[in-house]
Scaffold this motif. Structure first.
Motif, mmCIF file in Angstrom:
data_model
loop_
_atom_site.group_PDB
_atom_site.id
_atom_site.type_symbol
_atom_site.label_atom_id
_atom_site.label_comp_id
_atom_site.label_asym_id
_atom_site.label_seq_id
_atom_site.Cartn_x
_atom_site.Cartn_y
_atom_site.Cartn_z
ATOM 1 N N PRO A 3 -30.410 36.411 75.478
ATOM 2 C CA PRO A 3 -31.204 36.813 74.196
ATOM 3 C C PRO A 3 -30.487 37.431 72.887
ATOM 4 C CG PRO A 3 -31.443 38.453 75.921
ATOM 5 C CD PRO A 3 -30.728 37.661 76.492
ATOM 6 N N PRO A 4 -30.675 37.121 71.832
ATOM 7 C CA PRO A 4 -29.986 37.575 70.493
ATOM 8 C C PRO A 4 -30.364 39.186 70.685
ATOM 9 C CG PRO A 4 -32.300 36.976 69.952
ATOM 10 C CD PRO A 4 -32.078 36.471 71.303
ATOM 11 N N ARG A 5 -29.135 39.947 70.102
ATOM 12 C CA ARG A 5 -28.905 41.140 70.051
ATOM 13 C C ARG A 5 -29.788 41.666 69.177
ATOM 14 N NH1 ARG A 5 -22.537 41.732 69.457
ATOM 15 N NH2 ARG A 5 -21.869 42.034 71.717
ATOM 16 N N THR A 6 -30.511 43.042 69.344
ATOM 17 C CA THR A 6 -31.190 43.612 68.302
ATOM 18 C C THR A 6 -30.342 44.460 67.365
ATOM 19 O OG1 THR A 6 -31.024 45.883 69.447
ATOM 20 C CG2 THR A 6 -32.817 44.406 70.192
ATOM 21 N N PRO A 7 -30.853 44.694 65.948
ATOM 22 C CA PRO A 7 -29.785 45.402 65.317
ATOM 23 C C PRO A 7 -29.022 46.574 65.700
ATOM 24 C CG PRO A 7 -32.016 44.946 64.198
ATOM 25 C CD PRO A 7 -31.989 44.462 65.752
ATOM 26 N N ALA A 8 -29.884 47.375 66.440
ATOM 27 C CA ALA A 8 -28.950 48.506 66.903
ATOM 28 C C ALA A 8 -28.050 48.187 67.977
ATOM 29 C CB ALA A 8 -30.234 49.324 67.969
ATOM 30 N N GLU A 9 -28.389 47.002 68.874
ATOM 31 C CA GLU A 9 -27.147 46.540 69.830
ATOM 32 C C GLU A 9 -26.061 45.972 68.949
ATOM 33 O OE1 GLU A 9 -29.974 45.355 73.628
ATOM 34 O OE2 GLU A 9 -29.700 43.645 71.835
ATOM 35 N N THR A 10 -26.149 45.348 67.852
ATOM 36 C CA THR A 10 -25.147 44.772 66.990
ATOM 37 C C THR A 10 -24.221 46.076 66.560
ATOM 38 O OG1 THR A 10 -26.337 42.709 66.457
ATOM 39 C CG2 THR A 10 -24.558 43.536 64.887
ATOM 40 N N GLU A 11 -24.829 47.089 66.222
ATOM 41 C CA GLU A 11 -24.338 48.057 65.727
ATOM 42 C C GLU A 11 -23.553 48.942 66.686
ATOM 43 O OE1 GLU A 11 -27.465 48.695 61.967
ATOM 44 O OE2 GLU A 11 -27.279 50.328 63.598
ATOM 45 N N PRO A 103 -32.860 45.535 57.503
ATOM 46 C CA PRO A 103 -33.090 44.226 56.940
ATOM 47 C C PRO A 103 -33.455 43.336 58.300
ATOM 48 C CG PRO A 103 -30.892 44.646 56.521
ATOM 49 C CD PRO A 103 -31.619 46.016 57.055
ATOM 50 N N ALA A 104 -32.480 43.440 59.283
ATOM 51 C CA ALA A 104 -32.614 42.267 60.271
ATOM 52 C C ALA A 104 -34.049 42.541 61.204
ATOM 53 C CB ALA A 104 -31.594 42.599 61.027
ATOM 54 N N ALA A 105 -34.223 43.730 61.281
ATOM 55 C CA ALA A 105 -35.612 44.078 61.748
ATOM 56 C C ALA A 105 -36.770 43.500 60.922
ATOM 57 C CB ALA A 105 -35.782 45.412 62.147
ATOM 58 N N LEU A 106 -36.819 43.467 59.856
ATOM 59 C CA LEU A 106 -37.636 43.073 59.140
ATOM 60 C C LEU A 106 -37.828 41.263 59.177
ATOM 61 C CD1 LEU A 106 -39.789 43.116 56.404
ATOM 62 C CD2 LEU A 106 -37.946 43.037 54.970
ATOM 63 N N MET A 107 -36.733 40.915 58.964
ATOM 64 C CA MET A 107 -36.551 39.453 58.937
ATOM 65 C C MET A 107 -36.927 38.910 60.332
ATOM 66 S SD MET A 107 -35.896 36.582 57.449
ATOM 67 C CE MET A 107 -35.671 37.324 56.220
ATOM 68 N N THR A 108 -36.747 39.521 61.405
ATOM 69 C CA THR A 108 -37.278 39.292 62.898
ATOM 70 C C THR A 108 -38.858 39.179 62.712
ATOM 71 O OG1 THR A 108 -35.189 40.093 63.949
ATOM 72 C CG2 THR A 108 -37.228 39.818 65.300
ATOM 73 N N GLU A 121 -27.307 37.343 61.353
ATOM 74 C CA GLU A 121 -26.455 37.412 60.413
ATOM 75 C C GLU A 121 -26.490 38.742 59.374
ATOM 76 O OE1 GLU A 121 -26.964 33.948 57.890
ATOM 77 O OE2 GLU A 121 -26.165 32.502 59.407
ATOM 78 N N LEU A 122 -27.877 39.172 59.331
ATOM 79 C CA LEU A 122 -28.169 40.373 58.617
ATOM 80 C C LEU A 122 -27.665 41.559 59.400
ATOM 81 C CD1 LEU A 122 -31.722 39.541 57.315
ATOM 82 C CD2 LEU A 122 -29.646 39.585 55.851
ATOM 83 N N ALA A 123 -27.757 41.480 60.687
ATOM 84 C CA ALA A 123 -27.497 42.752 61.364
ATOM 85 C C ALA A 123 -25.988 42.571 61.274
ATOM 86 C CB ALA A 123 -27.703 42.350 62.880
ATOM 87 N N HIS A 124 -25.164 41.343 61.672
ATOM 88 C CA HIS A 124 -23.617 41.504 61.368
ATOM 89 C C HIS A 124 -23.283 41.955 60.008
ATOM 90 C CE1 HIS A 124 -19.617 40.105 61.915
ATOM 91 N NE2 HIS A 124 -20.044 40.192 63.192
ATOM 92 N N SER A 125 -24.064 41.521 58.941
ATOM 93 C CA SER A 125 -23.408 42.243 57.456
ATOM 94 C C SER A 125 -23.879 43.397 57.502
ATOM 95 C CB SER A 125 -24.781 41.266 56.605
ATOM 96 O OG SER A 125 -24.215 41.585 55.253
ATOM 97 N N VAL A 126 -24.659 44.195 58.085
ATOM 98 C CA VAL A 126 -24.880 45.636 58.083
ATOM 99 C C VAL A 126 -23.597 46.279 58.763
ATOM 100 C CG1 VAL A 126 -26.269 47.606 59.021
ATOM 101 C CG2 VAL A 126 -27.346 45.897 57.671
#
Length: 510
Positions: A3-11, A103-108, A121-126
């Motif tokens: 499954p795709p990573r959450t924003p927190a997991e990306t960070e 932003p990634a959480a909002l987009m999801t 992509e937004l999570a990676h951008s952050v």
């Protein structure tokens, strides 16, 4: 399939890599995450507020901000955005009563077609933006052009994917990204001359073979069967990441098949075979502008029959600086590296519009964004002329050229068009909605600079369109949510020069 990573997991994943390759940056990286989230959210909210998104059915601005009504009945609420602002920050947007800071959480949560891929992509951008900011250290004023370029830390001033670099590990970002100030060793791949397409005088050859400079990321991830040979080139990466400055030599544009901001950028065989013709034509067009514009000439271009193995060599813009002058990429001005007064901004706007409108009238639309456009500053810091580089995305109008009895170059393909809306969108979207807006930093500042700049300009049809019509701008968020639609999508922003300027969001597609 994971499954795709959450924003927190990306960070967290980026932090884990950082702990291995550069532990000293862990603390500044963590401290920079809230600011990076807000910076990307600000860019995303601008897109949601102003772009012609098909799932937004109504926009209402009030004293407490802006509310978007979505097709499914939900409401999205945030601050009232200035379409041209770069200095403001959005820290929170509310969707159906729930506040979102990431932003990634909002987009999801929006649950739109393609929104999960865009959210990644937004999570990676952050995370990458926080990493980019973490490695900055105070230093003196830039001297070389590549030093100016490496000071542009935050990337594109309006794109939510300003620092998205999927496919790059932390070690690779630190080794190749300009804001981390590395020196990159370009490899050389040897190809038989009969297997190449080239134009101009290609400088790198050996024993009857053509040597093509290859970015190390490309060599590792794409050209796995091609082994670099001989001595490579040590070079400084520029804003575009795939273009590098060879000390004392040319700028080399390499193939780098990774998605940066909006799309995967390659070097097509078409752009290689047309490079010399376009360069010579644009050099002749610049000669019609009374010394106000220089074009960095394409010295040579080569392809081994594939966009994955190609390169372009072109002049350094530094060649066009006189004694005591300095060539500065406009993106560095927009990033606040060299703050300017309103009077300076009006001078620069007048110079840029004079050049852009005169060329457009003659038959050429520049894509004059802050990366392609550079300004030559006098010893006193006055903008005196412009330098333009990377001719791949200009547009040429045979009909306009013919009106002025200018020979039409032997070119075909997307670079050639007589469509007035395409020509004006190319120039105004890059120069006004991009370069000048980002340099001004806000709608009111842009309005004052443009008013002073256009006062004495000839009132031709292109300028009248700029004065009266909404300003075109690439719909960057819509484009990422519409990957099945090729080409550019456009928004129409409030005209800062309108008789009754408004910051109410509007949007139309074209």
């Amino acid at each position: 399939m994971q499954p795709p990573r959450t924003p927190a997991e990306t960070e967290t994943a980026l932090a884990a890599e950082l702990r291995t390759v550069r532990p000293a940056l862990l603390s500044p990286y963590a401290a920079g995450l809230p600011g990076a989230r807000a910076a990307v959210l600000t860019r995303l909210w601008r897109g949601l507020a102003h772009e012609p998104l098909p799932w937004v059915t109504h926009r209402a601005a009030g004293p407490d901000g802006l509310t978007l009504r979505l097709a499914d009945g939900r409401r999205l609420h945030g601050p009232r955005p200035d379409a041209y602002a770069t200095a403001t920050t959005v820290t929170e947007v509310e969707l159906a009563g729930t506040a979102y800071e990431h932003p990634a959480a909002l987009m999801t949560a929006l649950e739109l077609p393609h929104s999960r891929a865009f959210a990644a992509e937004l999570a990676h951008s952050v995370a990458s933006l926080a990493l980019s900011r973490a490695g900055q250290v105070p230093s003196g004023a830039p001297r070389a052009l590549w030093e100016w370029e490496q000071r542009v830390v935050d990337g594109h001033p309006f794109h939510p994917n300003c620092r998205s670099r999927p496919g790059f590990s932390v070690a690779e970002q630190l080794a190749y990204a300009p804001e981390h100030r590395p020196v990159v060793e370009l490899g050389m791949v040897a190809v038989r001359e009969d297997d190449c397409r080239s134009t101009g005088a290609w400088p790198y050859r050996e024993a009857g073979r053509v040597l093509i400079p290859v970015h190390p990321w490309q060599a590792r991830h794409v050209l796995k069967d091609e082994q670099p040979v001989g001595n490579g080139l040590a070079a400084h990466p520029l804003m575009s990441l795939r273009t590098l400055a060879v000390p004392g030599g040319p700028h080399v544009k390499t193939a780098l098949s990774a998605r940066l901001t909006s799309s995967v950028r390659d070097i097509s065989v078409y752009s290689i075979t047309s490079a010399a013709t376009v360069s010579a034509f644009m050099e002749s067009m610049a000669g019609r502008l009374d010394g106000l514009l220089h074009i960095t000439r394409t010295l040579g271009a080569v392809s081994a029959g594939s966009p994955d193995l190609a390169a372009v060599s072109r002049e350094s813009p530094d060649l066009y600086a006189g004694p005591g002058e300095q060539v500065v990429p406009v993106a560095a001005l927009a990033a606040g590296i060299r703050p300017q007064s309103p009077a300076w901004l009006a001078q620069f706007s007048r110079l840029a519009l004079t050049v852009g409108l005169r060329l457009l009238e003659l038959g050429v639309a520049l894509e004059a964004h802050g990366q392609n456009l550079l300004v030559v500053l006098s010893p006193a810091g006055t903008p005196v002329r412009l330098v333009y580089r990377d001719l791949a995305d200009i547009r040429i109008s045979p009909a306009r050229l013919a009106r002025h009895r200018i020979p039409v170059p032997d070119l075909t393909g997307r670079i050639v068009t007589d469509d007035e809306s395409v020509l004006r969108s190319k120039l105004f979207g890059s120069l006004v909605a991009g370069t000048l807006a980002a340099t001004a930093g806000s709608g009111p500042a842009l309005r004052e600079a443009l008013r002073a700049a256009v006062r004495d300009l000839p009132r031709g049809p292109d300028l009248l369109a700029l004065l009266r019509e909404p300003v075109p701008a690439k719909a960057l968020t819509l484009m990422r949510l519409s990957p099945e639609r090729p080409g550019d999508s456009w928004a129409r922003l409030p005209n800062p020069l309108a008789a009754r300027p408004t910051d109410s969001p509007i949007g139309h597609s074209s």
